[in-house]
Write a protein that holds these residues in place. Structure first.
Motif, PDB file in Angstrom:
ATOM      1  N   LEU A  50      28.319   0.687  36.811  1.00 31.91           N
ATOM      2  CA  LEU A  50      29.739   0.454  36.952  1.00 31.91           C
ATOM      3  C   LEU A  50      30.192  -0.137  35.709  1.00 31.91           C
ATOM      4  O   LEU A  50      29.540  -1.202  35.031  1.00 31.91           O
ATOM      5  CB  LEU A  50      29.823  -0.920  38.297  1.00 31.91           C
ATOM      6  N   ARG A  51      31.189   0.376  35.134  1.00 33.42           N
ATOM      7  CA  ARG A  51      31.813  -0.031  33.924  1.00 33.42           C
ATOM      8  C   ARG A  51      32.465  -1.428  33.957  1.00 33.42           C
ATOM      9  O   ARG A  51      33.325  -1.557  34.780  1.00 33.42           O
ATOM     10  CB  ARG A  51      32.856   1.190  33.388  1.00 33.42           C
ATOM     11  N   CYS A  52      31.981  -2.055  32.731  1.00 34.79           N
ATOM     12  CA  CYS A  52      32.704  -3.472  32.897  1.00 34.79           C
ATOM     13  C   CYS A  52      32.788  -3.945  31.175  1.00 34.79           C
ATOM     14  O   CYS A  52      32.319  -3.485  30.399  1.00 34.79           O
ATOM     15  CB  CYS A  52      31.699  -4.467  33.639  1.00 34.79           C
ATOM     16  N   THR A  53      33.913  -4.875  31.409  1.00 27.24           N
ATOM     17  CA  THR A  53      33.868  -5.428  30.040  1.00 27.24           C
ATOM     18  C   THR A  53      33.430  -6.771  29.926  1.00 27.24           C
ATOM     19  O   THR A  53      33.469  -7.562  31.035  1.00 27.24           O
ATOM     20  CB  THR A  53      35.556  -5.508  29.588  1.00 27.24           C
ATOM     21  N   VAL A  54      32.655  -7.283  29.024  1.00 21.62           N
ATOM     22  CA  VAL A  54      32.244  -8.712  28.794  1.00 21.62           C
ATOM     23  C   VAL A  54      33.241  -9.545  28.521  1.00 21.62           C
ATOM     24  O   VAL A  54      33.898  -9.553  27.593  1.00 21.62           O
ATOM     25  CB  VAL A  54      31.140  -8.940  27.907  1.00 21.62           C
ATOM     26  N   ALA A  55      33.541 -10.405  29.510  1.00 20.48           N
ATOM     27  CA  ALA A  55      34.673 -11.228  29.458  1.00 20.48           C
ATOM     28  C   ALA A  55      34.400 -12.791  28.637  1.00 20.48           C
ATOM     29  O   ALA A  55      35.079 -13.266  27.935  1.00 20.48           O
ATOM     30  CB  ALA A  55      35.524 -11.828  30.719  1.00 20.48           C
ATOM     31  N   ALA A  56      33.132 -13.153  28.788  1.00 18.38           N
ATOM     32  CA  ALA A  56      32.467 -14.243  28.545  1.00 18.38           C
ATOM     33  C   ALA A  56      31.048 -14.533  28.543  1.00 18.38           C
ATOM     34  O   ALA A  56      30.494 -13.842  29.524  1.00 18.38           O
ATOM     35  CB  ALA A  56      33.415 -15.672  29.188  1.00 18.38           C
TER      36      ALA A  56
END
Length: 338
Positions: free
Chosen positions: A283-289
């Motif tokens: 599942l493609r995700c962006t690291v938010a914090a």
């Protein structure tokens, strides 16, 4: 040793305790957790005789305590704010309950010395209360509560006013002390770490009722529903449709434990079960914090069209904010709620 049967307390039309049933065995340490307004402190006050019941019973060793005043219930009560007597020295505070029970003075002195040694304050009987640190005052309050040898010791947010490092140290000492004395304890706290470190059994309350009861390990590993899971700090909760060994969720296909029933379910994915993989492999995700938590890094991951996920990573493996990663799921860290 202690039993509550249908214990109910109403403030106006609102039940603060709503038919609570609870048993505490002799020598058991039970910690009651819950958000503000859940009824946990009212439960303690009802057992102590400081809050009358509107319905139900409180029994100690099978004896109904209805009409028995607080000072005759054979229970000790220790409050968050200590409530020590400023005009008395340490010894005078510890001996207070003994004087109320007309214990001879020489026996009082022996018991005070014994208790101060036990709580780590040897030779402190003559010290002024105002000269004590917060942790020392907490120890004096504990010694005072233990002095008359209560059948049941009740603690109301016992370490709430202390700094974190002192709380963590004292909770270990308390656990050892209660085990050595064989003390039966009913404690109320909002601090989950404190409860899980101290208790033989944890009670989670919600809206005047018991939401879950079990060993610390049981409650932590198997929250009974979404409320308990979120109260314990787990945010990876999602609706799912289970078919076979997988569930369809807003995070895609998620494996479920063997034996999970088919149909609509609610899943908890523990942060340890969110595995980071190359972006093309999950599942493609962006690291938010990311937040350093001492033993690990909590990484907040934002998929494109789904709720955020939290992953637990070793510091050396934690990605940076803005990085693109993939997510896969570990079935052993997934809990079916409800």
């Amino acid at each position: 040793m202690l039993s509550l049967e249908g214990a109910t307390v109403r403030f106006g039309a609102r039940p603060v305790l709503d038919g609570v049933g609870l048993d505490v065995a002799e020598h058991e340490i039970v910690c009651v957790l819950g958000p503000s307004g859940s009824g946990k402190s009212t439960l303690l006050r009802a057992v102590a005789g400081l809050q009358p019941l509107d319905a139900g019973r409180v029994l100690l060793d099978g004896r109904d305590l209805a009409g028995v005043p607080a000072h005759k219930r054979e229970v000790g009560l220790m409050f968050q704010d200590h409530q020590l007597f400023p005009q008395r020295d340490v010894g005078g505070n510890v001996a207070f309950g003994l004087r109320m029970h007309h214990v001879p003075r020489d026996q009082q002195d022996v018991r005070v010395r014994e208790l101060l040694d036990m709580v780590g304050l040897p030779g402190a009987a003559g010290r002024a209360v105002a000269a004590l640190s917060g942790g020392e005052q907490q120890r004096v309050a504990l010694a005072r509560a233990l002095a008359p040898r209560p059948r049941l010791l009740m603690l109301d947010e016992p370490l709430g006013q202390l700094d974190r490092s002192l709380r963590e140290r004292l909770v270990v000492e308390l656990r050892e002390l209660f085990g050595r004395l064989g003390t039966t304890v009913l404690a109320v706290t909002h601090d989950q770490g404190e409860a899980f470190a101290l208790a033989d059994r944890v009670i989670v309350m919600r809206d005047g009722r018991i939401a879950q009861s079990g060993t610390p390990l049981d409650v932590w590993q198997r929250p009974v529903d979404e409320f308990v899971a979120r109260f314990l700090g787990f945010d990876n909760v999602v609706g799912a449709t289970v078919s076979g060994q997988v569930a369809d969720t807003s995070w895609g296909k998620v494996p479920v434990p063997e034996g999970t029933g088919h149909g609509e379910r609610t899943l908890l994915v523990r942060p340890a079960g969110v595995r980071l993989v190359p972006a093309a492999d999950g599942l493609r995700c962006t690291v938010a914090a990311r937040t350093f938590r001492g033993t690990h890094v909590a990484v907040q991951l934002q998929p494109e069209d789904a709720p955020r996920l939290e992953a637990a990573c070793a510091l050396r493996d934690a990605p940076e904010p803005g990085d693109e990663v993939g997510v896969a799921f570990d079935a052993s860290e997934i809990v079916v709620l409800g």
